[in-house]
Design an enzyme around this catalytic site. Structure first.
Site, PDB file in Angstrom:
ATOM      1  N   ASP B  95     -66.190 -26.388  46.243  1.00 48.80           N
ATOM      2  CA  ASP B  95     -66.263 -26.888  44.871  1.00 48.80           C
ATOM      3  C   ASP B  95     -67.651 -26.624  44.312  1.00 48.80           C
ATOM      4  OD1 ASP B  95     -65.397 -27.900  42.556  1.00 48.80           O
ATOM      5  OD2 ASP B  95     -64.948 -29.912  43.290  1.00 48.80           O
ATOM      6  N   ASN B 202     -61.312 -36.767  43.967  1.00 51.26           N
ATOM      7  CA  ASN B 202     -62.376 -37.713  43.578  1.00 51.26           C
ATOM      8  C   ASN B 202     -62.990 -37.379  42.218  1.00 51.26           C
ATOM      9  OD1 ASN B 202     -63.848 -35.481  44.226  1.00 51.26           O
ATOM     10  ND2 ASN B 202     -65.177 -36.469  45.721  1.00 51.26           N
ATOM     11  N   GLU B 206     -65.278 -41.650  33.552  1.00 52.59           N
ATOM     12  CA  GLU B 206     -65.408 -43.105  33.461  1.00 52.59           C
ATOM     13  C   GLU B 206     -66.155 -43.511  32.207  1.00 52.59           C
ATOM     14  OE1 GLU B 206     -65.343 -45.096  37.914  1.00 52.59           O
ATOM     15  OE2 GLU B 206     -67.202 -45.126  36.797  1.00 52.59           O
ATOM     16  N   MET B 376     -64.301 -46.044  41.992  1.00 52.35           N
ATOM     17  CA  MET B 376     -63.882 -46.497  40.655  1.00 52.35           C
ATOM     18  C   MET B 376     -63.983 -48.018  40.456  1.00 52.35           C
ATOM     19  SD  MET B 376     -59.888 -45.530  40.899  1.00 52.35           S
ATOM     20  CE  MET B 376     -58.904 -45.942  42.314  1.00 52.35           C
ATOM     21  N   HIS B 403     -75.833 -38.012  46.585  1.00 53.09           N
ATOM     22  CA  HIS B 403     -74.949 -37.683  45.454  1.00 53.09           C
ATOM     23  C   HIS B 403     -73.848 -38.706  45.213  1.00 53.09           C
ATOM     24  CE1 HIS B 403     -71.729 -36.518  48.114  1.00 53.09           C
ATOM     25  NE2 HIS B 403     -71.083 -35.813  47.228  1.00 53.09           N
ATOM     26  N   GLY B 406     -69.780 -41.503  49.445  1.00 49.54           N
ATOM     27  CA  GLY B 406     -69.194 -40.929  50.658  1.00 49.54           C
ATOM     28  C   GLY B 406     -68.012 -41.766  51.112  1.00 49.54           C
ATOM     29  N   LYS B 479     -58.471 -40.918  36.210  1.00 45.34           N
ATOM     30  CA  LYS B 479     -58.518 -40.234  37.503  1.00 45.34           C
ATOM     31  C   LYS B 479     -57.799 -38.905  37.421  1.00 45.34           C
ATOM     32  CE  LYS B 479     -59.792 -41.368  40.937  1.00 45.34           C
ATOM     33  NZ  LYS B 479     -61.175 -41.136  41.459  1.00 45.34           N
TER      34      LYS B 479
END
Lengths: 141, 480
Positions: B95, B202, B206, B376, B403, B406, B479
């Site tokens: 990604d 993920n 938001e 979330m 970041h 996890g 999401k």
């Protein structure tokens, strides 16, 4: 799928492991593909209506598994389809397959996460002493 | 992780001394509790990265490090091309340039309370999210090449946002050196319908409220105050980046022996920076970074449209945009000498400190905003790149920080424990509205499936990687 083919997903900290097994290498590869579908949604929800032909060649069996799963990722992404049935033939590191499935229907399939690619993590293709073939790796979701 | 054989350098810094094939030591930034909870695979992967040719100073792991492919997620490593250094497709990952972008709204919590459900519905309607969703932008070959070269700059020229947005993005919205010709036709085909889509897993958009400020001066510089409503989105380069990762992992695995590179793990697939393959990968990977920046720019435009439907006249200026999975050519001081290095950040955020030449003017004295996504139901954080002086002074890990939280458990285990509908209802009772087309997707992303983001951020702060500025609490989550 051949009744001898089995599949399961296994835990990886961030992603999902996919594993297939069967009496032949081809059955194990078909099982791994079903397990990859299971990482996305319940394969039983996908009607095997439309056929897509997949071909790939690799220098060894492990690379061939990665190539096979990545070919399916590509077909899913570009055709907006999900697959639930796989007919696989493997000869001399060349794979020919037909994958059956249908277009993504979010309400029906409830897909949880797309697979970005098959990785070399936990990659293994082996012929167990009991005669069963096993094919597995982790897919990035 | 067993602490045996680790040397504690400080309360939040642990050294894995050189051994075996390691060319440099490993360094893990974490509290005792966090490092104890890390998988043994993190140690193995930190050590494997330390053995790659041309690595400089150390193989680093951030406080949110966990078992990845080749590199740990939360891994940082820099390579010098003049010392045989490599670029690793595995070290960047599938990604490419997945990242977080945050927008100001100019609204306060009280302004949106009465409209929250309508806003959630409008965002869910506007933002293409989840498997099978397609974007409204379909590019012909010339348009694709222009997008891959231009990144967010291309998107602004196409009418998605304004020039002012570009100053608030790493590399000002466009990475130089992108080579659309190095991107396979398959990768381009995968992107054909995916411009302006959020993705799944993920990835999210938001609406959040600033709940706590830790550094008043930095918060003022970032224009953040208690009660402010902000928007954050997390997504990357979509199918194009995923396919580039797939293509080059395979090619680098096959080419490694001829390049004299012995890979302890095929996922460390890499090529010398001074090789045709290494350069071709850099060209393709930079094109994917630009794709991610363009994608987040289009999504920003869609979020602005959704907000304008509910709050006519509202503006959503860009706060900042960070990328996580990249290899970037940067200048760093090593043993007193400035060197051009290729810094891999795999699930790690660039975190340049105050005074860095690549920061927008308005953040020059504060340092780069470091946007940390949580799960979330919990919280996200804004940090600032660490200062060169003061507590824990100096640049750590080539100007990098953590970041996110996890995962604490596998997707399989999360889906087994929770039902998506129950998660949505429980969060709604706490005032957090979830919009998703997949119940199982929500279950797999349940808040408790993630580690405690606060512990991760505290460790990053204490280790001197970045300093805490503000905590953001979720109000609405779309999401993927």
């Amino acid at each position: 799928m051949n009744p001898g083919t089995r599949w399961e997903t296994f835990a990886h900290e961030a992603d999902v492991g996919v594993r297939g097994s069967g009496a032949t290498l081809a059955e194990a590869f078909a099982g791994a593909a079903t397990a990859m579908t299971a990482a996305i949604c319940d394969p039983a929800r996908i009607a095997p209506h439309d056929a897509v032909i997949v071909d790939c060649t690799a220098p060894d069996e492990e690379m061939l598994l990665v190539d096979w799963l990545n070919a399916l990722v590509y077909e899913m992404a570009t055709r907006h389809m999900l697959f639930s049935r796989f007919e696989v033939t493997i000869e001399d590191h060349h794979l020919s397959a037909i994958a059956w499935g249908e277009p993504v229907d979010v309400a029906k399939h409830q897909p949880a996460a797309e697979v970005k690619g098959a990785s070399f993590c936990e990659l293994a293709v082996r012929h167990a002493p009991d005669g069963q073939w096993l094919a597995q790796c982790v897919v990035d979701v | 992780m067993d602490l045996k054989n680790l040397k504690q350098r400080g309360e939040f810094e642990w050294e894995l001394p050189r051994a075996g094939a390691m060319r440099v030591p490993g360094v893990i930034f974490a509290s005792r509790e966090l490092i104890t909870g890390m998988d043994e695979k993190v140690r193995e992967q930190v050590a494997n990265v330390a053995g790659l040719p041309g690595i400089v100073t150390a193989s680093y792991a951030m406080p949110d490090a966990h078992w990845g492919y080749g590199f740990p997620i939360g891994g940082v490593a820099a390579f010098d091309a003049d010392e045989g250094g490599v670029v690793s497709a595995g070290g960047v990952g599938f990604d490419i340039s997945c990242g977080v972008r945050s927008l100001h709204t100019g609204l306060k919590l009280a302004d949106i309370e009465a409209q929250k459900a309508r806003l959630a519905d409008r965002l869910f309607a506007r933002i293409p999210a989840g498997i099978g969703s397609t974007g409204g932008v379909h590019l012909d070959p010339a348009g694709m090449a222009a997008m891959l070269r231009g990144g967010a700059r291309w998107a602004v020229k196409e009418g998605y946002g304004s020039e002012a947005d570009l100053t608030r993005i790493e590399e000002f919205g466009c990475v130089e050196g992108a080579d659309p010709g190095a991107v396979s036709d398959q990768a381009k085909k995968r992107q054909r319908d995916e411009m302006g889509t959020l993705g799944s897993g993920n990835h999210y958009l938001e609406v959040q409220v600033v709940g706590e400020i830790f550094d008043e001066a930095a918060a003022r510089a970032y224009d953040l105050a208690i009660g402010d409503v902000v928007v954050s989105l997390h997504c990357g380069s979509r199918g194009l980046g995923h396919q580039i990762g797939t293509d080059f992992l395979r090619e680098m695995v096959l080419a490694a022996p001829a390049a004299g590179i012995a890979l302890p793990d095929r996922e460390l697939a890499c090529a010398p920076l001074k090789s045709e393959l290494g350069q071709r990968y850099l060209g393709a990977m930079r094109a994917a970074i630009n794709c991610a920046l363009a994608n987040r720019q289009i999504l920003t435009h869609l979020a602005r449209q959704a907000f304008a439907e509910v709050f006519p006249g509202v503006r959503l200026p860009l706060f900042y945009d960070v990328s996580h999975n990249t290899c970037k050519e940067e200048t760093h001081t090593v043993d007193g000498h400035k060197r051009r290095l290729f810094v891999h950040r795999k699930g790690a955020t660039r975190a340049f400190g105050p005074g860095h030449a690549e920061l927008p003017r308005e953040y020059a004295q504060t340092g780069q905003p470091v946007l940390i996504g949580g799960s979330m139901g919990t919280a996200s954080y804004v940090l600032a790149g660490a200062a060169e002086t003061g507590r824990n002074a100096g640049e750590h890990a080539f100007g990098s920080a953590c970041h996110g939280a996890g995962r604490a458990m596998s997707r399989h285990e999360a889906a087994r424990r929770w039902h998506g509908r129950a998660v949505v209802d429980e969060l709604a009772a706490r005032g957090i509205l979830i919009r998703s087309s997949s119940s199982r997707g929500v279950a797999e992303e349940a808040p408790l499936a993630y580690k405690d983001v606060t512990a991760v951020v505290d460790a990053a702060d204490h280790a001197g990687l970045a300093r805490k500025v503000a905590r953001l609490s979720p109000l609405i989550c779309v999401k993927g």
